[in-house]
Write a protein that holds these residues in place. Sequence first.
Motif, PDB file in Angstrom:
ATOM      1  N   SER A 111       0.730  -1.236  -0.023  1.00  0.00           N
ATOM      2  CA  SER A 111       0.122   0.074  -0.058  1.00  0.00           C
ATOM      3  C   SER A 111       0.898   1.279   0.007  1.00  0.00           C
ATOM      4  O   SER A 111       1.601   1.242   0.626  1.00  0.00           O
ATOM      5  CB  SER A 111      -0.918   0.085   1.284  1.00  0.00           C
ATOM      6  OG  SER A 111      -1.578   1.258   1.302  1.00  0.00           O
ATOM      7  N   SER A 112       0.610   2.130  -1.020  1.00  0.00           N
ATOM      8  CA  SER A 112       1.543   3.332  -0.923  1.00  0.00           C
ATOM      9  C   SER A 112       0.958   4.412  -0.055  1.00  0.00           C
ATOM     10  O   SER A 112       1.750   5.209   0.323  1.00  0.00           O
ATOM     11  CB  SER A 112       1.435   4.068  -2.485  1.00  0.00           C
ATOM     12  OG  SER A 112       0.119   4.303  -2.710  1.00  0.00           O
ATOM     13  N   THR A 113      -0.160   3.925   0.461  1.00  0.00           N
ATOM     14  CA  THR A 113      -0.858   5.043   1.557  1.00  0.00           C
ATOM     15  C   THR A 113      -0.273   4.626   2.894  1.00  0.00           C
ATOM     16  O   THR A 113       0.130   5.569   3.463  1.00  0.00           O
ATOM     17  CB  THR A 113      -2.409   4.819   1.549  1.00  0.00           C
ATOM     18  OG1 THR A 113      -2.835   5.201   0.439  1.00  0.00           O
ATOM     19  CG2 THR A 113      -2.896   5.668   2.735  1.00  0.00           C
ATOM     20  N   THR A 114      -0.234   3.226   3.391  1.00  0.00           N
ATOM     21  CA  THR A 114       0.213   3.018   4.549  1.00  0.00           C
ATOM     22  C   THR A 114       1.781   2.752   4.641  1.00  0.00           C
ATOM     23  O   THR A 114       2.319   2.737   5.742  1.00  0.00           O
ATOM     24  CB  THR A 114      -0.509   1.786   5.037  1.00  0.00           C
ATOM     25  OG1 THR A 114      -0.233   0.876   4.290  1.00  0.00           O
ATOM     26  CG2 THR A 114      -1.971   2.168   5.162  1.00  0.00           C
ATOM     27  N   GLN A 115       2.290   2.365   3.231  1.00  0.00           N
ATOM     28  CA  GLN A 115       3.650   2.115   3.181  1.00  0.00           C
ATOM     29  C   GLN A 115       3.952   0.664   4.020  1.00  0.00           C
ATOM     30  O   GLN A 115       5.182   0.584   4.403  1.00  0.00           O
ATOM     31  CB  GLN A 115       4.742   3.180   3.742  1.00  0.00           C
ATOM     32  CG  GLN A 115       4.741   4.401   3.002  1.00  0.00           C
ATOM     33  CD  GLN A 115       5.245   4.181   1.610  1.00  0.00           C
ATOM     34  OE1 GLN A 115       6.477   3.849   1.461  1.00  0.00           O
ATOM     35  NE2 GLN A 115       4.458   4.494   0.479  1.00  0.00           N
TER      36      GLN A 115
ATOM     37  N   GLU B 109      -2.071   0.933  -8.126  1.00  0.00           N
ATOM     38  CA  GLU B 109      -1.173   1.015  -6.886  1.00  0.00           C
ATOM     39  C   GLU B 109       0.310   0.884  -7.494  1.00  0.00           C
ATOM     40  O   GLU B 109       0.540  -0.009  -8.510  1.00  0.00           O
ATOM     41  CB  GLU B 109      -1.259   0.267  -5.723  1.00  0.00           C
ATOM     42  CG  GLU B 109      -2.576   0.446  -4.852  1.00  0.00           C
ATOM     43  CD  GLU B 109      -2.010   1.412  -3.658  1.00  0.00           C
ATOM     44  OE1 GLU B 109      -0.875   1.686  -3.777  1.00  0.00           O
ATOM     45  OE2 GLU B 109      -2.949   1.788  -2.978  1.00  0.00           O
TER      46      GLU B 109
ATOM     47  N   SER C 254      10.309   0.874  -5.999  1.00  0.00           N
ATOM     48  CA  SER C 254       8.985   1.260  -6.046  1.00  0.00           C
ATOM     49  C   SER C 254       8.494   2.235  -7.190  1.00  0.00           C
ATOM     50  O   SER C 254       9.392   3.200  -7.234  1.00  0.00           O
ATOM     51  CB  SER C 254       8.642   2.061  -4.607  1.00  0.00           C
ATOM     52  OG  SER C 254       8.996   1.403  -3.416  1.00  0.00           O
TER      53      SER C 254
END
Length: 204
Positions: free
Chosen positions: A53-57, A98, A185
Amino acid sequence: GRTLAGIDTISDAWGFRYQLGVNDMSAMMFPTDGKGLVYDNKSGAWSEWRAFSSTTQEWAAPTITSALSWPENNLMLVGLSTGQIAQLSQDVYTDLGEPIRVELVSGFQSRDTAAQKHCKCVRLIFKRGQAASGAARVELSYRDDLGAYSQPHLFSMGTCGDYAATMEVRSLGTYRQRQWKVAFSGNQELSLVRVEEEFEVLDN
């Protein structure tokens, strides 16, 4: 082997084989344990299939719950726990929108001697695609025992037109045996062509 030995529930395990281009892979899913393992039938190499998840890393367990090969249309389809149907493809570089994150981890390297070594330079040589968009980056980290990895050294993939990228880190201390991790990434085509280390064997 340690990962397989640590799996507790195999009653709901399932697997599938998929072929994309030159790749011939066998995937094994363990839903209760939240693991997805992939075996390369040509090279004999193992990897772990995870979502990022790029939001939560943070990493998450794979969400694939079914798979179907459709050779008449040259398609490999997978069903997801969300109810979505997705296509496995080598022509896209995102995971349902993502950015994809890949980690390559070496074994512990001793350079055929138990003596101390001074790491003079590590050089990463990449080949990237022609896409100009995306915030692709590469991270290099290492550890000399079973503790935490070092703070990663971060690299940009350069500007549009930098199709061959070489990245260097100098003077990374001494070690007897060292494990390396390279992480990527982004949403761009990227191949790690070669990794080189310049080192000096020190007196014991």
